[in-house]
Motif scaffolding. Structure first.
Motif, PDB file in Angstrom:
ATOM      1  N   GLY A   1      58.599  38.955  28.701  1.00 54.11           N
ATOM      2  CA  GLY A   1      57.346  38.281  28.795  1.00 54.11           C
ATOM      3  C   GLY A   1      57.696  37.107  29.430  1.00 54.11           C
ATOM      4  N   ILE A   2      58.635  36.358  28.609  1.00 56.40           N
ATOM      5  CA  ILE A   2      58.962  34.926  29.223  1.00 56.40           C
ATOM      6  C   ILE A   2      59.363  34.779  30.588  1.00 56.40           C
ATOM      7  CG2 ILE A   2      60.625  33.027  29.019  1.00 56.40           C
ATOM      8  CD1 ILE A   2      60.686  33.559  26.002  1.00 56.40           C
TER       9      ILE A   2
ATOM     10  N   GLU B   1      48.931  36.116  38.456  1.00 57.67           N
ATOM     11  CA  GLU B   1      48.955  35.512  37.422  1.00 57.67           C
ATOM     12  C   GLU B   1      49.515  36.105  36.104  1.00 57.67           C
ATOM     13  OE1 GLU B   1      46.755  32.488  37.124  1.00 57.67           O
ATOM     14  OE2 GLU B   1      45.318  32.908  38.458  1.00 57.67           O
ATOM     15  N   PRO B   2      50.226  35.331  35.412  1.00 58.20           N
ATOM     16  CA  PRO B   2      50.506  35.759  34.056  1.00 58.20           C
ATOM     17  C   PRO B   2      49.516  36.161  33.041  1.00 58.20           C
ATOM     18  CG  PRO B   2      51.060  33.398  33.913  1.00 58.20           C
ATOM     19  CD  PRO B   2      50.270  33.786  35.183  1.00 58.20           C
ATOM     20  N   VAL B   3      49.606  37.466  32.717  1.00 62.23           N
ATOM     21  CA  VAL B   3      48.716  37.944  31.845  1.00 62.23           C
ATOM     22  C   VAL B   3      49.003  38.705  30.651  1.00 62.23           C
ATOM     23  CG1 VAL B   3      46.880  39.871  31.903  1.00 62.23           C
ATOM     24  CG2 VAL B   3      46.921  38.098  33.783  1.00 62.23           C
ATOM     25  N   ARG B   4      48.354  38.537  29.399  1.00 61.61           N
ATOM     26  CA  ARG B   4      48.785  39.366  28.323  1.00 61.61           C
ATOM     27  C   ARG B   4      48.491  41.009  28.643  1.00 61.61           C
ATOM     28  NH1 ARG B   4      51.462  35.138  26.162  1.00 61.61           N
ATOM     29  NH2 ARG B   4      50.481  34.155  24.391  1.00 61.61           N
ATOM     30  N   SER B   5      49.314  41.786  28.595  1.00 59.77           N
ATOM     31  CA  SER B   5      49.045  43.048  28.802  1.00 59.77           C
ATOM     32  C   SER B   5      48.401  43.839  27.616  1.00 59.77           C
ATOM     33  CB  SER B   5      50.297  43.900  29.584  1.00 59.77           C
ATOM     34  OG  SER B   5      51.147  43.914  28.703  1.00 59.77           O
TER      35      SER B   5
ATOM     36  N   ALA C   1      55.078  38.620  24.025  1.00 60.41           N
ATOM     37  CA  ALA C   1      56.150  39.664  24.718  1.00 60.41           C
ATOM     38  C   ALA C   1      55.515  40.703  25.688  1.00 60.41           C
ATOM     39  CB  ALA C   1      56.535  40.481  23.370  1.00 60.41           C
ATOM     40  N   CYS C   2      54.333  40.739  25.543  1.00 61.69           N
ATOM     41  CA  CYS C   2      53.711  41.871  26.809  1.00 61.69           C
ATOM     42  C   CYS C   2      53.341  41.229  28.194  1.00 61.69           C
ATOM     43  CB  CYS C   2      52.626  42.680  25.906  1.00 61.69           C
ATOM     44  SG  CYS C   2      51.284  41.385  25.768  1.00 61.69           S
ATOM     45  N   THR C   3      53.660  39.979  28.270  1.00 54.27           N
ATOM     46  CA  THR C   3      53.067  39.294  29.497  1.00 54.27           C
ATOM     47  C   THR C   3      53.759  40.096  30.725  1.00 54.27           C
ATOM     48  OG1 THR C   3      53.335  37.035  28.243  1.00 54.27           O
ATOM     49  CG2 THR C   3      53.094  36.812  30.657  1.00 54.27           C
ATOM     50  N   VAL C   4      52.705  40.278  31.524  1.00 54.24           N
ATOM     51  CA  VAL C   4      53.206  40.978  33.072  1.00 54.24           C
ATOM     52  C   VAL C   4      52.450  40.062  34.022  1.00 54.24           C
ATOM     53  CG1 VAL C   4      53.511  43.130  31.947  1.00 54.24           C
ATOM     54  CG2 VAL C   4      51.094  42.462  32.941  1.00 54.24           C
TER      55      VAL C   4
END
Lengths: 151, 279
Positions: A104-105, A54-58, A46-49
């Motif tokens: 996030g998606i 690059e897509p990253v878990r924040s 849900a927190c992906t930015v």
């Protein structure tokens, strides 16, 4: 600690305690609440930015680690009030219900689309979505939306 | 939860990082953060100091060097997937990388971080052991090299001393004409593998290794020796796999029992051998 970064095209100078997570920095200090906090252990997505493309878990990055980085959140997508093509596709295919997982998606899909890595086949799309948990849709409508956009 | 308080350092060189580590206990290295950050968030880890090595230049290089591939410890998993030299020199590693987590974790997760974390189910630990990689460890006292096969002591435990930094992983390049297979079974893609198998066959020999089954990855020495130079023959393969697995101590984690793990290892070993051995 001081940090300087770019968030959605704006230069940000801020201070943050070392233990502050990037997601909490975005939500509480910058009031960018599109990015959601789910599991805080890097599983739900849900927190992906987007960090430096690059897509990253924040939730798995410290705010101070964002020093010098370029960050993009879901707020950047509908700039000017117009839905991005992927947002419009999710809307058209009913690819969201409660919407908690959606930002996030969207950021994962945006990063992959930009680097030409968005899969055009259902297996590939499901592999990418494997990094996101959605409890409403059963994923089928999200897969439909992504495939429609990928084609 | 949120991480407990800690001091934060971002050294610009390996020597500086080693100096900080040498100052004493209670410091941890932050590589890609895909294992340490969840442990901080869950407060399973409470270090005094977090030494962030993401700012050190040159620690993520990938170089071909005289029949070897040298990979900097901070090379990200996603970057390795996009590096042509990896697919050319180490097809086994290229096969394993997509099994690690998800695109959103591979973007940060590093090869060195995974090896030092030493999860029994880790794909990179299995490949390092199977491919007989050598690890370079650096401290203020100097550097030393350790074969991957001697690096893992137990689950989450390695021979790396508290003041050492893993800087580089050196793989011998795959032999010409090699055939590789990598298979794993997890409940969902990206979950920890219940069992995983890596195999590489060439006219000169066979290496097959299994991960997830025991506390550390196992090179199946008996299988590798007995099946080198032989074609795939079902009855013999089944017998040799059973002989190999009879020597193992399968993990018991309260969810997946040892019998199921063994059965999966049996199936995956068989499938990988069917894929790489000549018919």
């Amino acid at each position: 600690m001081k940090l300087t970064c770019t968030v959605n095209g704006l230069r940000i100078e801020a201070t943050a305690e070392p233990r502050l997570l990037l997601v909490d920095f975005l939500r509480h200090q910058l009031r960018l609440t599109a990015t959601h906090v789910g599991c805080e252990i890097g599983v739900c997505g849900a927190c992906t930015v987007i960090v430096d493309d690059e897509p990253v878990r924040s939730c798995l990055m410290l705010a101070v680690q964002a020093d010098g980085c370029r960050i993009e959140t879901a707020e950047s997508l509908a700039a000017g009030g117009e839905l991005s093509p992927m947002q419009a596709s999710l809307h058209a295919h009913h690819g969201l219900q409660c919407g908690f997982c959606t930002p996030g998606i969207l950021m994962t899909l945006e990063a992959l689309a930009r680097s030409g890595q968005l899969p055009g086949d259902e297996d590939g799309v499901r592999h990418v979505l494997g990094g996101h948990v959605c409890r409403c849709t059963g994923y089928q409508h999200i897969v439909d939306a992504v495939l429609a956009q990928a084609r | 939860m949120k991480p407990p308080s800690f001091a934060y350092a971002r050294p610009g060189t390996v020597a500086e990082a080693a100096g900080l580590l040498a100052q004493g206990d209670g410091a941890v290295l932050l590589a890609g953060g895909q294992s340490l950050m969840p442990m901080l968030n869950l407060r399973l880890a409470a270090p005094d100091t977090v030494i962030d090595i993401n700012g050190i230049a040159g620690l993520a290089d990938v170089r071909r060097d005289d029949g070897r591939l040298r990979i900097g410890a901070m090379a990200r998993q996603a970057a390795l997937m996009r590096t042509p030299a990896v697919g050319e020199a180490l097809p086994l590693l290229a096969l394993a990388l997509p099994h690690i987590g998800h695109p959103q974790t591979r973007s940060r997760g590093t090869i060195g971080g995974s090896l030092c974390h030493a999860d029994p189910a880790a794909e990179l630990a299995l490949v390092a052991v199977a491919a007989d990689a050598v690890l370079t460890l650096l401290s203020s006292a100097g550097t030393r090299t350790v074969p991957a096969r001697a690096f893992f002591l137990h689950a989450m435990e390695t021979v790396r001393a508290a003041d050492e930094i893993l800087t580089e992983i050196t793989f011998p390049a795959s032999r010409p004409g090699a055939r590789c297979a990598f298979r794993e079974l997890a409940r969902r893609h990206g979950d920890f593998a219940i069992a995983a198998v890596a195999a590489e066959w060439s006219p000169e020999g066979l290496t097959i290794a299994v991960g997830g089954l025991e506390a550390t990855p196992r090179v199946c020495a008996h299988l590798s020796r007995e099946l080198a130079g032989r074609p795939f023959e079902q009855a013999a393969v089944v017998r040799l796999i059973d002989e190999e697995l009879a020597q193992t101590e399968p993990l018991e984690d309260g969810v997946i029992g040892p019998d199921y793990r063994l059965q999966l290892a049996r199936v995956l070993l068989n499938d990988c051998l069917a894929e790489v051995l000549p018919p």
